[in-house]
Scaffold this motif. Structure first.
Motif, PDB file in Angstrom:
ATOM      1  N   ASP A  28     -36.054  48.184  -1.455  1.00 13.69           N
ATOM      2  CA  ASP A  28     -34.673  48.282  -1.854  1.00 13.69           C
ATOM      3  C   ASP A  28     -34.113  49.713  -1.817  1.00 13.69           C
ATOM      4  O   ASP A  28     -34.824  50.170  -1.582  1.00 13.69           O
ATOM      5  CB  ASP A  28     -34.774  48.545  -4.199  1.00 13.69           C
ATOM      6  N   ASN A  81     -31.661  52.784  -3.202  1.00 16.81           N
ATOM      7  CA  ASN A  81     -31.809  54.017  -4.112  1.00 16.81           C
ATOM      8  C   ASN A  81     -31.213  54.859  -4.156  1.00 16.81           C
ATOM      9  O   ASN A  81     -31.199  55.764  -3.183  1.00 16.81           O
ATOM     10  CB  ASN A  81     -32.424  53.829  -5.511  1.00 16.81           C
ATOM     11  N   THR A 104     -28.762  49.275  -2.830  1.00 18.95           N
ATOM     12  CA  THR A 104     -29.184  48.109  -3.164  1.00 18.95           C
ATOM     13  C   THR A 104     -28.882  48.438  -4.899  1.00 18.95           C
ATOM     14  O   THR A 104     -28.382  47.888  -5.753  1.00 18.95           O
ATOM     15  CB  THR A 104     -29.750  47.574  -2.999  1.00 18.95           C
ATOM     16  N   SER A 105     -28.811  49.885  -5.053  1.00 18.08           N
ATOM     17  CA  SER A 105     -29.054  49.856  -6.431  1.00 18.08           C
ATOM     18  C   SER A 105     -28.963  51.660  -6.503  1.00 18.08           C
ATOM     19  O   SER A 105     -28.504  52.686  -5.900  1.00 18.08           O
ATOM     20  CB  SER A 105     -30.528  50.322  -7.014  1.00 18.08           C
ATOM     21  N   LEU A 151     -38.299  52.976 -12.425  1.00 19.95           N
ATOM     22  CA  LEU A 151     -38.731  53.472 -11.779  1.00 19.95           C
ATOM     23  C   LEU A 151     -39.026  54.508 -11.510  1.00 19.95           C
ATOM     24  O   LEU A 151     -38.811  55.217 -12.512  1.00 19.95           O
ATOM     25  CB  LEU A 151     -37.087  53.581 -10.800  1.00 19.95           C
ATOM     26  N   GLU A 195     -41.183  54.470  -5.950  1.00 17.80           N
ATOM     27  CA  GLU A 195     -39.832  54.368  -5.585  1.00 17.80           C
ATOM     28  C   GLU A 195     -41.085  55.128  -4.532  1.00 17.80           C
ATOM     29  O   GLU A 195     -41.624  56.271  -4.656  1.00 17.80           O
ATOM     30  CB  GLU A 195     -39.200  54.574  -6.290  1.00 17.80           C
ATOM     31  N   ARG A 219     -41.428  49.648  -3.820  1.00 10.17           N
ATOM     32  CA  ARG A 219     -40.060  48.973  -3.773  1.00 10.17           C
ATOM     33  C   ARG A 219     -39.333  49.277  -3.765  1.00 10.17           C
ATOM     34  O   ARG A 219     -37.836  48.543  -3.610  1.00 10.17           O
ATOM     35  CB  ARG A 219     -41.056  47.921  -5.191  1.00 10.17           C
ATOM     36  N   SER A 220     -39.011  50.567  -3.242  1.00 13.28           N
ATOM     37  CA  SER A 220     -37.702  51.542  -4.039  1.00 13.28           C
ATOM     38  C   SER A 220     -37.651  52.460  -2.680  1.00 13.28           C
ATOM     39  O   SER A 220     -38.518  53.266  -3.285  1.00 13.28           O
ATOM     40  CB  SER A 220     -36.613  51.365  -5.293  1.00 13.28           C
ATOM     41  N   CYS A 256     -35.338  55.899  -1.864  1.00  7.96           N
ATOM     42  CA  CYS A 256     -34.397  56.881  -2.585  1.00  7.96           C
ATOM     43  C   CYS A 256     -33.709  57.971  -1.262  1.00  7.96           C
ATOM     44  O   CYS A 256     -34.721  58.526  -0.904  1.00  7.96           O
ATOM     45  CB  CYS A 256     -34.930  58.248  -3.740  1.00  7.96           C
ATOM     46  N   ALA A 286     -32.183  44.937  -3.216  1.00  6.25           N
ATOM     47  CA  ALA A 286     -31.713  45.040  -4.593  1.00  6.25           C
ATOM     48  C   ALA A 286     -33.748  44.401  -5.383  1.00  6.25           C
ATOM     49  O   ALA A 286     -34.396  42.950  -4.967  1.00  6.25           O
ATOM     50  CB  ALA A 286     -31.162  45.160  -5.684  1.00  6.25           C
ATOM     51  N   PHE A 287     -34.318  45.432  -5.756  1.00  5.90           N
ATOM     52  CA  PHE A 287     -36.140  44.899  -6.772  1.00  5.90           C
ATOM     53  C   PHE A 287     -35.429  44.181  -7.648  1.00  5.90           C
ATOM     54  O   PHE A 287     -35.875  43.522  -8.139  1.00  5.90           O
ATOM     55  CB  PHE A 287     -36.473  46.185  -6.667  1.00  5.90           C
TER      56      PHE A 287
END
Length: 259
Positions: A10, A12, A35-36, A150, A171, A226-227, A229, A257-258
């Motif tokens: 993801d 963000n 995506t976020s 997160l 993240e 998983r994300s 930043c 997106a997660f």
């Protein structure tokens, strides 16, 4: 911390970080890439009009909406250390989530996750009471259904979230320097924020594809993410986000997106 490379990740970004006539983030451009969206909820930045607009833009683009909760610190942009009693902090976290939920639902979407900002984010890495207060605030706002949280891999925040039955989402930061312990180098330290676009892109790909980053002392550090930043207040953030997404795709990492 042990991890394996990500097949998908993801992206963000911190958005809505303005107030009144003052703006900081290029929300519209970033929302075409990420995506976020971590939307400021009025405590470190943001106001009702900005929150509403970002939620509308995010919903129109299918971007997940996250509540970026903070200490009550507009003057310090939420980056100053504060001591807030746990019960009070839980209420303030719930308040921020609830405010954003109004605008998310009005836009045809909903708040999909929660991410602390600035000093609160860093404090909950090692402070069990503050981490627990954030989780209590999420529960207060979202009830039994809860919301994903997160945070930094290995943090007490993610541990508290998991213990409370919430989804704990680790993240990584492509534009921040890391310590050998896998925590972020404090912003006041020289070199804490990376400004070379080529370096940021390369780190993003390495984090996602190899699960690794080079710490400030040159040592390799395993990261679980998983994300990823991308800070919206970085100069040229939107263009950099495009480059990161393209590079991830070229490396065979799906961006999705997660939540």
């Amino acid at each position: 911390m042990i991890t394996s490379p990500a097949a998908a990740i993801d992206l963000n970004a911190d958005l809505g970080e303005g107030f009144g006539r003052w703006t900081l983030t290029d929300d519209e451009a970033l929302l075409s890439v990420v995506t976020s969206a971590n939307v400021a909820c009025g405590f470190h930045a943001g106001d009702p009009s900005i929150m509403r607009r970002v939620c509308e833009l995010a919903a129109a683009r299918g971007v997940r909406i996250g509540a970026q909760v903070s200490y009550r610190d507009l003057a310090g942009f939420g980056r100053r250390a504060m001591d807030v009693p746990a019960r009070e902090l839980a209420a303030e976290v719930a308040y921020q989530i609830g405010a954003l939920e109004v605008f998310a639902r009005a836009a045809g979407s909903r708040v999909s996750y929660v991410k602390p900002h600035g000093a609160l984010y860093n404090r909950t890495v090692h402070d069990a009471e503050q981490a627990g207060a954030v989780v209590a605030g999420v529960r207060l706002a979202a009830g039994e259904a809860g919301l994903p949280v997160l945070g930094l891999p290995g943090s007490l925040l993610l541990a508290a979230a998991a213990e409370a039955g919430l989804e704990a989402v680790p993240e990584a930061f492509a534009d921040r320097a890391y310590t050998p312990a896998g925590t972020l180098v404090p912003r006041g330290t020289p070199g804490a924020v990376l400004h070379d676009p080529d370096a940021v892109v390369a780190r993003a790909v390495r984090m996602a594809a190899q699960g690794e980053v080079t710490a400030a002392d040159g040592s390799p550090v395993r990261v679980s993410a998983r994300s990823l930043c991308l800070h919206g207040d970085t100069p040229g953030a939107a263009g950099l986000a495009v480059r990161v997404r393209e590079a991830l795709g070229a490396a065979g990492v799906r961006v999705e997106a997660f939540a």
